[in-house]
Design a protein around this motif. Structure first.
Motif, PDB file in Angstrom:
ATOM      1  N   GLN A  98       0.834  -1.212   0.000  1.00  0.00           N
ATOM      2  CA  GLN A  98       0.000   0.000   0.000  1.00  0.00           C
ATOM      3  C   GLN A  98       0.867   1.260   0.000  1.00  0.00           C
ATOM      4  OE1 GLN A  98      -2.756   0.094   3.275  1.00  0.00           O
ATOM      5  NE2 GLN A  98      -3.779  -1.774   2.635  1.00  0.00           N
ATOM      6  N   ALA A  99       1.951   1.218   0.771  1.00  0.00           N
ATOM      7  CA  ALA A  99       2.838   2.382   0.839  1.00  0.00           C
ATOM      8  C   ALA A  99       3.451   2.664  -0.530  1.00  0.00           C
ATOM      9  CB  ALA A  99       3.938   2.154   1.876  1.00  0.00           C
ATOM     10  N   PHE A 100       3.926   1.622  -1.214  1.00  0.00           N
ATOM     11  CA  PHE A 100       4.501   1.814  -2.556  1.00  0.00           C
ATOM     12  C   PHE A 100       3.437   2.292  -3.541  1.00  0.00           C
ATOM     13  CE2 PHE A 100       8.169  -0.744  -1.144  1.00  0.00           C
ATOM     14  CZ  PHE A 100       9.199  -0.024  -1.729  1.00  0.00           C
ATOM     15  N   GLN A 101       2.220   1.731  -3.444  1.00  0.00           N
ATOM     16  CA  GLN A 101       1.151   2.143  -4.355  1.00  0.00           C
ATOM     17  C   GLN A 101       0.792   3.612  -4.140  1.00  0.00           C
ATOM     18  OE1 GLN A 101      -1.602  -0.972  -3.279  1.00  0.00           O
ATOM     19  NE2 GLN A 101      -1.056  -2.204  -5.071  1.00  0.00           N
ATOM     20  N   GLU A 102       0.888   4.061  -2.903  1.00  0.00           N
ATOM     21  CA  GLU A 102       0.632   5.462  -2.581  1.00  0.00           C
ATOM     22  C   GLU A 102       1.669   6.362  -3.262  1.00  0.00           C
ATOM     23  OE1 GLU A 102      -1.881   8.108  -1.005  1.00  0.00           O
ATOM     24  OE2 GLU A 102      -2.146   5.950  -0.741  1.00  0.00           O
ATOM     25  N   LEU A 103       2.903   5.897  -3.309  1.00  0.00           N
ATOM     26  CA  LEU A 103       3.980   6.669  -3.942  1.00  0.00           C
ATOM     27  C   LEU A 103       3.842   6.670  -5.470  1.00  0.00           C
ATOM     28  CD1 LEU A 103       7.090   5.470  -1.864  1.00  0.00           C
ATOM     29  CD2 LEU A 103       5.719   7.543  -1.529  1.00  0.00           C
ATOM     30  N   ASP A 104       3.272   5.597  -5.993  1.00  0.00           N
ATOM     31  CA  ASP A 104       3.097   5.438  -7.441  1.00  0.00           C
ATOM     32  C   ASP A 104       1.775   6.089  -7.860  1.00  0.00           C
ATOM     33  OD1 ASP A 104       3.048   4.578 -10.078  1.00  0.00           O
ATOM     34  OD2 ASP A 104       2.488   2.511  -9.565  1.00  0.00           O
ATOM     35  N   GLN A 105       1.772   7.414  -7.896  1.00  0.00           N
ATOM     36  CA  GLN A 105       0.514   8.123  -8.134  1.00  0.00           C
ATOM     37  C   GLN A 105      -0.055   7.907  -9.534  1.00  0.00           C
ATOM     38  OE1 GLN A 105       1.296  12.099  -6.669  1.00  0.00           O
ATOM     39  NE2 GLN A 105       1.066  11.392  -4.568  1.00  0.00           N
ATOM     40  N   GLN A 106       0.800   7.610 -10.507  1.00  0.00           N
ATOM     41  CA  GLN A 106       0.286   7.336 -11.865  1.00  0.00           C
ATOM     42  C   GLN A 106      -0.140   5.876 -12.043  1.00  0.00           C
ATOM     43  OE1 GLN A 106       3.567   9.204 -11.955  1.00  0.00           O
ATOM     44  NE2 GLN A 106       2.178  10.946 -11.701  1.00  0.00           N
ATOM     45  N   LYS A 107      -0.018   5.086 -10.981  1.00  0.00           N
ATOM     46  CA  LYS A 107      -0.408   3.665 -11.006  1.00  0.00           C
ATOM     47  C   LYS A 107       0.271   2.908 -12.149  1.00  0.00           C
ATOM     48  CE  LYS A 107      -3.248   4.500  -7.632  1.00  0.00           C
ATOM     49  NZ  LYS A 107      -2.381   4.944  -6.556  1.00  0.00           N
ATOM     50  N   ASN A 145      15.691  -0.818 -15.331  1.00  0.00           N
ATOM     51  CA  ASN A 145      16.150   0.285 -14.488  1.00  0.00           C
ATOM     52  C   ASN A 145      15.005   1.003 -13.755  1.00  0.00           C
ATOM     53  OD1 ASN A 145      18.273   1.705 -13.293  1.00  0.00           O
ATOM     54  ND2 ASN A 145      17.948   3.427 -14.681  1.00  0.00           N
ATOM     55  N   VAL A 146      14.024   0.229 -13.301  1.00  0.00           N
ATOM     56  CA  VAL A 146      12.936   0.746 -12.475  1.00  0.00           C
ATOM     57  C   VAL A 146      12.716  -0.246 -11.328  1.00  0.00           C
ATOM     58  CG1 VAL A 146      11.761   2.015 -14.332  1.00  0.00           C
ATOM     59  CG2 VAL A 146      11.115  -0.369 -13.836  1.00  0.00           C
ATOM     60  N   ILE A 147      11.919   0.160 -10.348  1.00  0.00           N
ATOM     61  CA  ILE A 147      11.599  -0.721  -9.232  1.00  0.00           C
ATOM     62  C   ILE A 147      10.177  -1.235  -9.413  1.00  0.00           C
ATOM     63  CG2 ILE A 147      11.294  -0.863  -6.716  1.00  0.00           C
ATOM     64  CD1 ILE A 147      13.305   1.941  -7.569  1.00  0.00           C
ATOM     65  N   PHE A 148      10.068  -2.527  -9.738  1.00  0.00           N
ATOM     66  CA  PHE A 148       8.753  -3.174  -9.786  1.00  0.00           C
ATOM     67  C   PHE A 148       8.426  -3.531  -8.344  1.00  0.00           C
ATOM     68  CE2 PHE A 148      10.325  -3.952 -14.121  1.00  0.00           C
ATOM     69  CZ  PHE A 148       9.277  -3.389 -14.834  1.00  0.00           C
ATOM     70  N   TYR A 149       7.705  -2.661  -7.667  1.00  0.00           N
ATOM     71  CA  TYR A 149       7.607  -2.770  -6.216  1.00  0.00           C
ATOM     72  C   TYR A 149       6.852  -3.993  -5.727  1.00  0.00           C
ATOM     73  CZ  TYR A 149       3.444   0.060  -7.251  1.00  0.00           C
ATOM     74  OH  TYR A 149       2.286   0.551  -7.772  1.00  0.00           O
ATOM     75  N   LYS A 150       5.928  -4.559  -6.522  1.00  0.00           N
ATOM     76  CA  LYS A 150       5.248  -5.784  -6.065  1.00  0.00           C
ATOM     77  C   LYS A 150       6.267  -6.904  -5.871  1.00  0.00           C
ATOM     78  CE  LYS A 150       0.499  -5.281  -7.499  1.00  0.00           C
ATOM     79  NZ  LYS A 150      -0.328  -5.151  -8.659  1.00  0.00           N
ATOM     80  N   ASP A 151       7.167  -7.047  -6.845  1.00  0.00           N
ATOM     81  CA  ASP A 151       8.218  -8.076  -6.737  1.00  0.00           C
ATOM     82  C   ASP A 151       9.140  -7.766  -5.566  1.00  0.00           C
ATOM     83  OD1 ASP A 151       7.138  -9.078  -9.064  1.00  0.00           O
ATOM     84  OD2 ASP A 151       8.665  -8.185 -10.356  1.00  0.00           O
ATOM     85  N   PHE A 152       9.499  -6.485  -5.429  1.00  0.00           N
ATOM     86  CA  PHE A 152      10.425  -6.083  -4.375  1.00  0.00           C
ATOM     87  C   PHE A 152       9.819  -6.325  -2.993  1.00  0.00           C
ATOM     88  CE2 PHE A 152      12.405  -2.594  -1.764  1.00  0.00           C
ATOM     89  CZ  PHE A 152      13.635  -3.240  -1.619  1.00  0.00           C
ATOM     90  N   VAL A 153       8.539  -5.997  -2.824  1.00  0.00           N
ATOM     91  CA  VAL A 153       7.873  -6.183  -1.535  1.00  0.00           C
ATOM     92  C   VAL A 153       7.829  -7.663  -1.175  1.00  0.00           C
ATOM     93  CG1 VAL A 153       5.620  -6.061  -0.381  1.00  0.00           C
ATOM     94  CG2 VAL A 153       6.543  -4.053  -1.532  1.00  0.00           C
ATOM     95  N   SER A 154       7.489  -8.521  -2.127  1.00  0.00           N
ATOM     96  CA  SER A 154       7.414  -9.946  -1.787  1.00  0.00           C
ATOM     97  C   SER A 154       8.804 -10.504  -1.491  1.00  0.00           C
ATOM     98  CB  SER A 154       6.690 -10.758  -2.859  1.00  0.00           C
ATOM     99  OG  SER A 154       7.346 -10.636  -4.076  1.00  0.00           O
ATOM    100  N   MET A 155       9.833  -9.923  -2.086  1.00  0.00           N
ATOM    101  CA  MET A 155      11.205 -10.355  -1.800  1.00  0.00           C
ATOM    102  C   MET A 155      11.634  -9.868  -0.400  1.00  0.00           C
ATOM    103  SD  MET A 155      14.564  -9.351  -4.022  1.00  0.00           S
ATOM    104  CE  MET A 155      14.758  -7.698  -3.376  1.00  0.00           C
TER     105      MET A 155
END
Length: 162
Positions: A98-107, A145-155
């Motif tokens: 949720q925190a990462f999704q909040e930062l990703d305002q363009q979804k 060269n981007v952060i796919f945060y769903k993958d990062f969070v599960s890791m």
């Protein structure tokens, strides 16, 4: 009687964990550790206080005259209480996502490294440059060269089945 036994077992298990973690850093085997190791010991026990909270814990553990060392008999009751109260637990995968999704305002489903760096260094309790670099080295997808945060969070998170 079962409840009394459970509580005793839980406390006994907590004491065993705390003792083992403390012993790793008790280099002189004299039931003391360097005060600078306390944060590492606490984190090794699955608790993640903020820097301010860690400072408060250390203040509670230190003698009236700070020696630079913390004695086991002072660490054990404080750490037992922290473990039993389940304080400073890591946040859940859902909350982190949720925190990462909040930062990703363009979804978009990802964040740019400089966006994440800005959030980490300018908001809340700022990360050091070293902490930012360490996180980015683990988080940034090498091909895109981007952060796919769903993958990062599960890791980054682990299931706590205790």
């Amino acid at each position: 009687m079962a409840d009394k036994y459970n509580v005793e077992t839980i406390i006994s298990e907590a004491h065993k964990k705390i003792s083992n973690a403390f012993d790793v850093f008790d280099h002189e085997s004299n039931k003391t550790v360097d005060v600078r190791e306390i944060g590492t010991i606490i984190r090794s026990l699955g608790c993640f206080p903020s820097e301010a909270e860690l400072h408060d814990i250390i203040a509670e553990l230190e003698e009236e005259e700070p020696t630079g060392f913390v004695r086991y008999e002072r660490f054990l009751p404080t750490m037992t209480k922290i473990l039993l109260e389940r304080k400073f637990r890591p946040i859940t995968e859902d909350l982190l996502l949720q925190a990462f999704q909040e930062l990703d305002q363009q979804k978009k489903g990802f964040l740019e490294p400089d966006e994440l760096t800005r959030y980490l260094t300018q908001e809340g309790e700022p990360f050091t440059q070293e902490e930012v670099e360490e996180m980015l080295s683990a988080a940034v997808d090498p091909d895109k060269n981007v952060i796919f945060y769903k993958d990062f969070v599960s890791m980054m998170t682990f299931d706590d089945h205790r």
